[in-house]
Design a protein around this motif. Sequence first.
Motif, PDB file in Angstrom:
ATOM      1  N   TYR A   1      -0.877  13.136  -7.359  1.00 52.26           N
ATOM      2  CA  TYR A   1      -2.108  12.953  -6.567  1.00 52.26           C
ATOM      3  C   TYR A   1      -1.893  13.415  -5.129  1.00 52.26           C
ATOM      4  CZ  TYR A   1      -5.084   9.987  -9.556  1.00 52.26           C
ATOM      5  OH  TYR A   1      -5.917   9.510 -10.507  1.00 52.26           O
ATOM      6  N   PRO A   2      -2.935  13.950  -4.493  1.00 49.75           N
ATOM      7  CA  PRO A   2      -2.807  14.170  -3.046  1.00 49.75           C
ATOM      8  C   PRO A   2      -2.817  12.805  -2.345  1.00 49.75           C
ATOM      9  CG  PRO A   2      -5.031  14.686  -3.785  1.00 49.75           C
ATOM     10  CD  PRO A   2      -4.240  14.337  -5.020  1.00 49.75           C
TER      11      PRO A   2
ATOM     12  N   PRO B   1       0.587   3.193  -5.896  1.00 53.36           N
ATOM     13  CA  PRO B   1       0.437   4.625  -6.176  1.00 53.36           C
ATOM     14  C   PRO B   1       1.310   5.047  -7.359  1.00 53.36           C
ATOM     15  CG  PRO B   1       1.154   4.209  -3.889  1.00 53.36           C
ATOM     16  CD  PRO B   1       1.357   2.945  -4.665  1.00 53.36           C
TER      17      PRO B   1
ATOM     18  N   ARG C   1      -5.942  10.495  -1.926  1.00 52.13           N
ATOM     19  CA  ARG C   1      -6.460   9.597  -2.973  1.00 52.13           C
ATOM     20  C   ARG C   1      -6.041   8.154  -2.674  1.00 52.13           C
ATOM     21  NH1 ARG C   1      -7.706  12.629  -7.857  1.00 52.13           N
ATOM     22  NH2 ARG C   1      -8.025  10.714  -9.023  1.00 52.13           N
TER      23      ARG C   1
ATOM     24  N   THR D   1       2.798  10.896  -5.934  1.00 49.70           N
ATOM     25  CA  THR D   1       1.905  11.341  -4.865  1.00 49.70           C
ATOM     26  C   THR D   1       2.606  12.430  -4.063  1.00 49.70           C
ATOM     27  OG1 THR D   1       1.080   9.065  -4.746  1.00 49.70           O
ATOM     28  CG2 THR D   1       0.525  10.502  -2.896  1.00 49.70           C
ATOM     29  N   ASP D   2       1.837  13.438  -3.688  1.00 54.05           N
ATOM     30  CA  ASP D   2       2.410  14.568  -2.959  1.00 54.05           C
ATOM     31  C   ASP D   2       2.743  14.143  -1.523  1.00 54.05           C
ATOM     32  OD1 ASP D   2       3.222  17.052  -2.333  1.00 54.05           O
ATOM     33  OD2 ASP D   2       1.211  17.913  -2.124  1.00 54.05           O
TER      34      ASP D   2
ATOM     35  N   ALA E   1       1.230  15.436 -12.935  1.00 58.24           N
ATOM     36  CA  ALA E   1       0.006  14.853 -12.370  1.00 58.24           C
ATOM     37  C   ALA E   1       0.309  14.156 -11.042  1.00 58.24           C
ATOM     38  CB  ALA E   1      -0.581  13.873 -13.355  1.00 58.24           C
TER      39      ALA E   1
ATOM     40  N   ALA F   1      -3.494   3.307  -8.465  1.00 56.10           N
ATOM     41  CA  ALA F   1      -3.936   4.708  -8.475  1.00 56.10           C
ATOM     42  C   ALA F   1      -4.117   5.156  -9.924  1.00 56.10           C
ATOM     43  CB  ALA F   1      -2.887   5.588  -7.792  1.00 56.10           C
ATOM     44  N   GLY F   2      -5.100   6.030 -10.146  1.00 50.02           N
ATOM     45  CA  GLY F   2      -5.426   6.482 -11.499  1.00 50.02           C
ATOM     46  C   GLY F   2      -4.206   6.967 -12.270  1.00 50.02           C
ATOM     47  N   ASN F   3      -3.327   7.730 -11.612  1.00 50.89           N
ATOM     48  CA  ASN F   3      -2.186   8.294 -12.336  1.00 50.89           C
ATOM     49  C   ASN F   3      -1.054   7.277 -12.554  1.00 50.89           C
ATOM     50  OD1 ASN F   3      -1.342   8.263  -9.673  1.00 50.89           O
ATOM     51  ND2 ASN F   3      -0.455  10.311  -9.696  1.00 50.89           N
TER      52      ASN F   3
END
Length: 273
Positions: free
Chosen positions: A221-222, A179, A225, A182-183, A219, A245-247
């Motif tokens: 992510y929740p 990741p 994701r 991430t939130d 940026a 993860a994309g971010n």
Amino acid sequence: MNRNEQKVVLVTGASAGIGKATVELLLQEGYIVYGAARRIEQMKDIESKGARIIAMDVTDETSMSNGVYRIIREQGRIDVLFNNAGYGAYGAVEDVPLEEARRQFEVNLFGLSRLTQLVLPYMRRQKSGKIINTSSAGGKVYTLLGAWYHAAKHALEGFSDCLRVEVKPFGIDVIIIEPGATDSEWAEVVFEHVQTTSGSTAYSIMADAFIKALKKPGAVYPPTRIAHLVSKAIRSKKPKTRYVAGNARPVILVRRILSDRMFDRILYRAFNI
Ligand SMILES: NC(=O)c1ccc[n+]([C@@H]2O[C@H](COP(=O)([O-])OP(=O)(O)OC[C@H]3O[C@@H](n4cnc5c(N)ncnc54)[C@H](OP(=O)(O)O)[C@@H]3O)[C@@H](O)[C@H]2O)c1
């Protein structure tokens, strides 16, 4: 999924963030899900949605072995171990007591390895299984005041690669999840560590800048994701070795391209130092 097809999954770190979001998604998808963490009161919500709750501290042998034996007693098998529990013992190397550094490795690496040892005999007997380890973009890059966290996540990357080639002949997959931001409760725990460890030492300016930079809206992510990446890895017949993860992708790419000194400069600039 009918009862016979239902896969049995153990998720650690299920009381918050990525772990809790993954438990919720896998329950919706029809899996039999065991959620493990220390704060059982924080898992009442997932219990009411159908999760089986295990009180587990990944630094405690008895709670880990009792947890795995309970799953085998109740289900006769375990198909997926999602090793996700973790935290960031941030702070300057000069300031972090070695006891805390050891604890970082106990939680983020040795606990995960012990659980892996506990499930492997059952997975080998079944000739199938998936061990999914939450690493981080931080398993590939570094940042300020993160020596012990990054050391543990870099170690986890190497550990997982070695494990993958060992257990593949037994039909068991090892998958790394990476990741980016991430939130979850993760950042709050990090701020607390940085503040208490280096907030009033020679590194206090760096500590303040670090906290300020991390608190800037960005940026993030929740956690759902990441839960979807885990679900994808479980469903795949030929899972990838790593799901990024994309971010997390841009920072890993930049690290790969740039020299160490150039990456250092980018870090100082990002943290305004
Ligand atoms: N959030 C991010 O930006 C981010 C980015 C990259 C990687 N990650 C990684 O993702 C994983 C999950 O973190 P998160 O973001 O979901 O953070 P989180 O919201 O703080 O959740 C961490 C989970 O780990 C559990 N945990 C911590 N120490 C434990 C122990 N000794 N025994 C058992 N469980 C323990 C906590 O449960 P209890 O306190 O109830 O035990 C909690 O459920 C971690 O490995 C983290 O390093 C996070």
